[in-house]
Design a protein around this motif. Structure first.
Motif, PDB file in Angstrom:
ATOM      1  N   VAL A 198      33.806  49.808  44.950  1.00  0.00           N
ATOM      2  CA  VAL A 198      34.703  48.684  44.701  1.00  0.00           C
ATOM      3  C   VAL A 198      36.064  49.237  44.287  1.00  0.00           C
ATOM      4  O   VAL A 198      36.183  49.913  43.271  1.00  0.00           O
ATOM      5  CB  VAL A 198      34.132  47.767  43.595  1.00  0.00           C
ATOM      6  N   THR A 200      39.095  47.127  44.427  1.00  0.00           N
ATOM      7  CA  THR A 200      39.861  46.050  43.804  1.00  0.00           C
ATOM      8  C   THR A 200      38.940  44.862  43.536  1.00  0.00           C
ATOM      9  O   THR A 200      37.978  44.633  44.267  1.00  0.00           O
ATOM     10  CB  THR A 200      41.013  45.574  44.713  1.00  0.00           C
ATOM     11  N   VAL A 201      39.254  44.139  42.478  1.00  0.00           N
ATOM     12  CA  VAL A 201      38.510  42.927  42.136  1.00  0.00           C
ATOM     13  C   VAL A 201      39.511  41.793  41.928  1.00  0.00           C
ATOM     14  O   VAL A 201      40.492  41.950  41.199  1.00  0.00           O
ATOM     15  CB  VAL A 201      37.674  43.130  40.856  1.00  0.00           C
ATOM     16  N   ASP A 202      39.280  40.670  42.592  1.00  0.00           N
ATOM     17  CA  ASP A 202      40.116  39.484  42.433  1.00  0.00           C
ATOM     18  C   ASP A 202      39.373  38.510  41.530  1.00  0.00           C
ATOM     19  O   ASP A 202      38.440  37.833  41.962  1.00  0.00           O
ATOM     20  CB  ASP A 202      40.393  38.850  43.798  1.00  0.00           C
ATOM     21  N   THR A 203      39.753  38.467  40.255  1.00  0.00           N
ATOM     22  CA  THR A 203      39.034  37.619  39.301  1.00  0.00           C
ATOM     23  C   THR A 203      39.384  36.147  39.447  1.00  0.00           C
ATOM     24  O   THR A 203      38.691  35.282  38.901  1.00  0.00           O
ATOM     25  CB  THR A 203      39.334  38.070  37.861  1.00  0.00           C
ATOM     26  N   ARG A 206      37.428  35.364  42.596  1.00  0.00           N
ATOM     27  CA  ARG A 206      36.083  35.864  42.300  1.00  0.00           C
ATOM     28  C   ARG A 206      35.467  36.569  43.517  1.00  0.00           C
ATOM     29  O   ARG A 206      34.406  36.211  44.011  1.00  0.00           O
ATOM     30  CB  ARG A 206      35.161  34.746  41.798  1.00  0.00           C
ATOM     31  N   THR A 207      36.183  37.558  43.992  1.00  0.00           N
ATOM     32  CA  THR A 207      35.686  38.375  45.105  1.00  0.00           C
ATOM     33  C   THR A 207      35.952  39.836  44.815  1.00  0.00           C
ATOM     34  O   THR A 207      36.861  40.207  44.084  1.00  0.00           O
ATOM     35  CB  THR A 207      36.391  38.010  46.438  1.00  0.00           C
ATOM     36  N   PHE A 208      35.095  40.717  45.400  1.00  0.00           N
ATOM     37  CA  PHE A 208      35.396  42.138  45.464  1.00  0.00           C
ATOM     38  C   PHE A 208      34.961  42.587  46.847  1.00  0.00           C
ATOM     39  O   PHE A 208      33.973  42.117  47.385  1.00  0.00           O
ATOM     40  CB  PHE A 208      34.687  42.939  44.363  1.00  0.00           C
ATOM     41  N   TYR A 213      31.332  36.628  44.450  1.00  0.00           N
ATOM     42  CA  TYR A 213      30.323  36.694  43.409  1.00  0.00           C
ATOM     43  C   TYR A 213      30.282  35.422  42.568  1.00  0.00           C
ATOM     44  O   TYR A 213      29.809  35.406  41.446  1.00  0.00           O
ATOM     45  CB  TYR A 213      30.520  37.932  42.524  1.00  0.00           C
TER      46      TYR A 213
END
Length: 214
Positions: A198, A200-203, A206-208, A213
């Motif tokens: 992983v 990058t995480v887009d909070t 809510r995706t990586f 997720y």
């Protein structure tokens, strides 16, 4: 959280753990390896199974008489018969144990297998004994070094569900060392698996990577 997403996260964690344990390698180096893996730490070997009679990985013969066999996070048994019942030639495994000073033999405490990807083929192009596949958006290369389990390359079609084990090259392509066909088509509710790093995480969304997720 859906069961298959939890399993995806666990698989991803396991892959990161495998990568981190390689001596003298970084995460990117481990993921870009397309050889037979490597030996790192004290008695840790990561590579494809080349032979049985115990288990051979990276040219080392590991005694598996007392080794536990772990497949997808579940212990399947202990000893040589458990190895034969649950592993296959070509599968990339992590062997934990002791390697002798000459580096030719060792004693395994655990043999761990997690597949690289399992899901439906989105596209496939076959030329002779080489095929380019896309599975869950992941490019996969199958060639003469790939161990085909119960299926011929010419028999594979789009929508077939396959399980693949292999190593990732610098271009992000999985070089398959093992492939088996699990089903003709994906049945709704069936678990699929994909693993990787992983970045990058887009909070907010809510995706990586490309996985939600929520």
């Amino acid at each position: 959280m859906n069961a298959w997403i939890r399993r995806w996260i666990v698989s991803s964690y396991c892959m990161l753990f495998l990568i981190a344990c390689g001596a003298g390698t970084t995460e990117s180096n481990r993921l870009s390896s397309v050889d037979e893996g490597g030996i790192g730490g004290t008695g840790i070997s990561y590579g494809s199974v080349s032979s049985f009679g115990s288990v051979f990985v990276n040219g080392v013969k590991f005694d598996t008489r007392n080794a536990s066999v772990v497949v997808e996070g579940i212990e399947r048994g202990v000893g040589d018969q458990a190895v034969l019942n649950n592993l296959a030639l070509g599968q990339v495994v992590r062997v934990e144990g002791i390697i002798d000073q000459e580096g030719l033999t060792g004693t395994a405490a655990r043999v761990v297998f997690n597949d690289s990807i399992e899901g439906p083929i989105e596209s496939i192009s076959v030329e002779g004994d080489i095929a380019s596949l896309t599975v869950l958006g992941q490019p996969v290369l199958v060639d003469e070094r790939t161990r085909l389990d119960g299926v011929a390359l010419a028999e594979l079609e789009a929508d077939n569900v396959v399980e693949i084990s292999g190593l990732v090259d610098q271009g992000g392509i999985i070089r398959a060392t093992y492939l088996s066909k699990k089903a003709e088509v994906l049945v709704p509710g069936t678990e699929v698996e994909l693993q990787g790093v992983v970045h990058t995480v887009d909070t907010i969304a809510r995706t990586f990577m490309t996985v939600s997720y929520t």
